[in-house]
Design a protein around this motif. Structure first.
Motif, PDB file in Angstrom:
ATOM      1  N   CYS A   1       0.804  -1.219   0.000  1.00  0.00           N
ATOM      2  CA  CYS A   1       0.000   0.000   0.000  1.00  0.00           C
ATOM      3  C   CYS A   1       0.840   1.275   0.000  1.00  0.00           C
ATOM      4  O   CYS A   1       0.293   2.364   0.126  1.00  0.00           O
ATOM      5  CB  CYS A   1      -0.977   0.002   1.171  1.00  0.00           C
ATOM      6  SG  CYS A   1      -0.231   0.298   2.793  1.00  0.00           S
ATOM      7  N   ALA A   2       2.149   1.149  -0.174  1.00  0.00           N
ATOM      8  CA  ALA A   2       3.018   2.333  -0.184  1.00  0.00           C
ATOM      9  C   ALA A   2       2.504   3.341  -1.206  1.00  0.00           C
ATOM     10  O   ALA A   2       2.166   2.991  -2.330  1.00  0.00           O
ATOM     11  CB  ALA A   2       4.449   1.928  -0.503  1.00  0.00           C
ATOM     12  N   GLY A   3       2.426   4.579  -0.806  1.00  0.00           N
ATOM     13  CA  GLY A   3       2.003   5.644  -1.701  1.00  0.00           C
ATOM     14  C   GLY A   3       0.510   5.931  -1.673  1.00  0.00           C
ATOM     15  O   GLY A   3       0.059   6.913  -2.252  1.00  0.00           O
ATOM     16  N   LEU A   4      -0.275   5.078  -1.009  1.00  0.00           N
ATOM     17  CA  LEU A   4      -1.708   5.335  -0.920  1.00  0.00           C
ATOM     18  C   LEU A   4      -1.994   6.371   0.162  1.00  0.00           C
ATOM     19  O   LEU A   4      -1.350   6.377   1.209  1.00  0.00           O
ATOM     20  CB  LEU A   4      -2.477   4.060  -0.574  1.00  0.00           C
ATOM     21  CG  LEU A   4      -2.474   2.914  -1.569  1.00  0.00           C
ATOM     22  CD1 LEU A   4      -3.297   1.743  -1.022  1.00  0.00           C
ATOM     23  CD2 LEU A   4      -3.000   3.350  -2.921  1.00  0.00           C
TER      24      LEU A   4
ATOM     25  N   PRO B 240      -4.511   7.812   3.167  1.00  0.00           N
ATOM     26  CA  PRO B 240      -5.373   7.072   4.098  1.00  0.00           C
ATOM     27  C   PRO B 240      -6.749   6.759   3.496  1.00  0.00           C
ATOM     28  O   PRO B 240      -7.283   5.677   3.709  1.00  0.00           O
ATOM     29  CB  PRO B 240      -5.476   7.999   5.304  1.00  0.00           C
ATOM     30  CG  PRO B 240      -4.153   8.710   5.310  1.00  0.00           C
ATOM     31  CD  PRO B 240      -3.869   8.963   3.839  1.00  0.00           C
ATOM     32  N   ALA B 241      -7.315   7.679   2.721  1.00  0.00           N
ATOM     33  CA  ALA B 241      -8.617   7.429   2.093  1.00  0.00           C
ATOM     34  C   ALA B 241      -8.517   6.299   1.069  1.00  0.00           C
ATOM     35  O   ALA B 241      -9.408   5.442   0.988  1.00  0.00           O
ATOM     36  CB  ALA B 241      -9.143   8.703   1.430  1.00  0.00           C
ATOM     37  N   GLU B 242      -7.455   6.275   0.299  1.00  0.00           N
ATOM     38  CA  GLU B 242      -7.257   5.204  -0.674  1.00  0.00           C
ATOM     39  C   GLU B 242      -7.036   3.868   0.025  1.00  0.00           C
ATOM     40  O   GLU B 242      -7.526   2.834  -0.433  1.00  0.00           O
ATOM     41  CB  GLU B 242      -6.078   5.524  -1.599  1.00  0.00           C
ATOM     42  CG  GLU B 242      -6.337   6.681  -2.545  1.00  0.00           C
ATOM     43  CD  GLU B 242      -5.085   7.166  -3.260  1.00  0.00           C
ATOM     44  OE1 GLU B 242      -5.222   7.692  -4.381  1.00  0.00           O
ATOM     45  OE2 GLU B 242      -3.966   7.043  -2.690  1.00  0.00           O
ATOM     46  N   PHE B 243      -6.292   3.886   1.144  1.00  0.00           N
ATOM     47  CA  PHE B 243      -6.092   2.672   1.931  1.00  0.00           C
ATOM     48  C   PHE B 243      -7.437   2.139   2.407  1.00  0.00           C
ATOM     49  O   PHE B 243      -7.735   0.955   2.271  1.00  0.00           O
ATOM     50  CB  PHE B 243      -5.166   2.945   3.124  1.00  0.00           C
ATOM     51  CG  PHE B 243      -4.913   1.731   3.978  1.00  0.00           C
ATOM     52  CD1 PHE B 243      -3.846   0.891   3.705  1.00  0.00           C
ATOM     53  CD2 PHE B 243      -5.737   1.426   5.050  1.00  0.00           C
ATOM     54  CE1 PHE B 243      -3.611  -0.249   4.479  1.00  0.00           C
ATOM     55  CE2 PHE B 243      -5.517   0.302   5.830  1.00  0.00           C
ATOM     56  CZ  PHE B 243      -4.448  -0.535   5.547  1.00  0.00           C
ATOM     57  N   TYR B 244      -8.270   3.035   2.935  1.00  0.00           N
ATOM     58  CA  TYR B 244      -9.587   2.617   3.422  1.00  0.00           C
ATOM     59  C   TYR B 244     -10.399   1.999   2.287  1.00  0.00           C
ATOM     60  O   TYR B 244     -10.995   0.932   2.446  1.00  0.00           O
ATOM     61  CB  TYR B 244     -10.347   3.797   4.042  1.00  0.00           C
ATOM     62  CG  TYR B 244     -11.735   3.382   4.474  1.00  0.00           C
ATOM     63  CD1 TYR B 244     -11.934   2.796   5.716  1.00  0.00           C
ATOM     64  CD2 TYR B 244     -12.824   3.526   3.626  1.00  0.00           C
ATOM     65  CE1 TYR B 244     -13.192   2.357   6.095  1.00  0.00           C
ATOM     66  CE2 TYR B 244     -14.090   3.091   4.006  1.00  0.00           C
ATOM     67  CZ  TYR B 244     -14.264   2.515   5.243  1.00  0.00           C
ATOM     68  OH  TYR B 244     -15.505   2.075   5.606  1.00  0.00           O
ATOM     69  N   ASP B 245     -10.450   2.677   1.141  1.00  0.00           N
ATOM     70  CA  ASP B 245     -11.236   2.170   0.013  1.00  0.00           C
ATOM     71  C   ASP B 245     -10.754   0.797  -0.447  1.00  0.00           C
ATOM     72  O   ASP B 245     -11.543  -0.056  -0.819  1.00  0.00           O
ATOM     73  CB  ASP B 245     -11.180   3.142  -1.174  1.00  0.00           C
ATOM     74  CG  ASP B 245     -11.990   4.400  -0.925  1.00  0.00           C
ATOM     75  OD1 ASP B 245     -12.818   4.423   0.005  1.00  0.00           O
ATOM     76  OD2 ASP B 245     -11.783   5.383  -1.676  1.00  0.00           O
ATOM     77  N   ARG B 246      -9.454   0.585  -0.420  1.00  0.00           N
ATOM     78  CA  ARG B 246      -8.892  -0.668  -0.927  1.00  0.00           C
ATOM     79  C   ARG B 246      -8.960  -1.809   0.080  1.00  0.00           C
ATOM     80  O   ARG B 246      -9.169  -2.958  -0.292  1.00  0.00           O
ATOM     81  CB  ARG B 246      -7.448  -0.462  -1.351  1.00  0.00           C
ATOM     82  CG  ARG B 246      -6.863  -1.738  -1.994  1.00  0.00           C
ATOM     83  CD  ARG B 246      -5.518  -1.541  -2.602  1.00  0.00           C
ATOM     84  NE  ARG B 246      -5.592  -0.624  -3.721  1.00  0.00           N
ATOM     85  CZ  ARG B 246      -4.525  -0.179  -4.373  1.00  0.00           C
ATOM     86  NH1 ARG B 246      -3.330  -0.575  -4.021  1.00  0.00           N
ATOM     87  NH2 ARG B 246      -4.653   0.656  -5.363  1.00  0.00           N
TER      88      ARG B 246
END
Length: 144
Positions: free
Chosen positions: A22-25, A27-33
């Motif tokens: 998840c490097a580079g994501l 926090p919102a992108e991490f949550y979505d993924r």
């Protein structure tokens, strides 16, 4: 109810292989993924049974495409959920499991495999068992 968490601390609690993935994501992108529950299985009600300090079991209501199913666990909620998912046509296998306490609750990260596809799921909750179930469902949400 809205829960506010320290997203950076939550991501930092993830296992190294997931942090690398998840490097580079954001926090919102991490949550979505990894935390989103928009897939075919949704967790409704969740309750521990027995004493609050030492629950003897758990009851969960799951929704499978608009159909509700109650799952009762006298022991491991992972075993009960895995069995219920299998019965509903989701032969989920847990490949990796990581759980850590954070300032916001218990963070759980699971790598699930179903029908040859792998995906990480992540969740945070006050209760370690609930965090586990939510992470498993999040991982299943994006398996195709």
């Amino acid at each position: 109810m809205t829960i506010t968490i320290d997203a950076h601390a939550f991501i930092a609690a993830a296992p190294k292989s997931l942090r690398t993935e998840c490097a580079g994501l954001t926090p919102a992108e991490f949550y979505d993924r990894y935390c989103d529950h928009s897939g075919p299985v949704k967790l409704g009600d969740w309750a521990a049974t027995g004493q609050q300090e030492l629950p003897s079991g758990y009851t969960a209501t799951l929704e499978f495409g608009g159909r509700l199913r109650t799952v009762v666990s006298a022991g491991s909620p992972v075993a009960a959920l895995t069995s219920a998912l299998y019965d509903e046509g989701y032969p989920v296998e847990i490949l990796q499991f990581h759980q850590r306490p954070t300032g916001d609750g218990t963070a759980t990260f699971v790598q699930c495999e179903c029908n040859g596809h792998r995906r990480w799921g992540a969740a945070i909750a006050d209760d370690a068992a609930e965090s586990t179930v939510r992470a498993m469902i999040a991982g299943l949400s994006h398996l195709g």
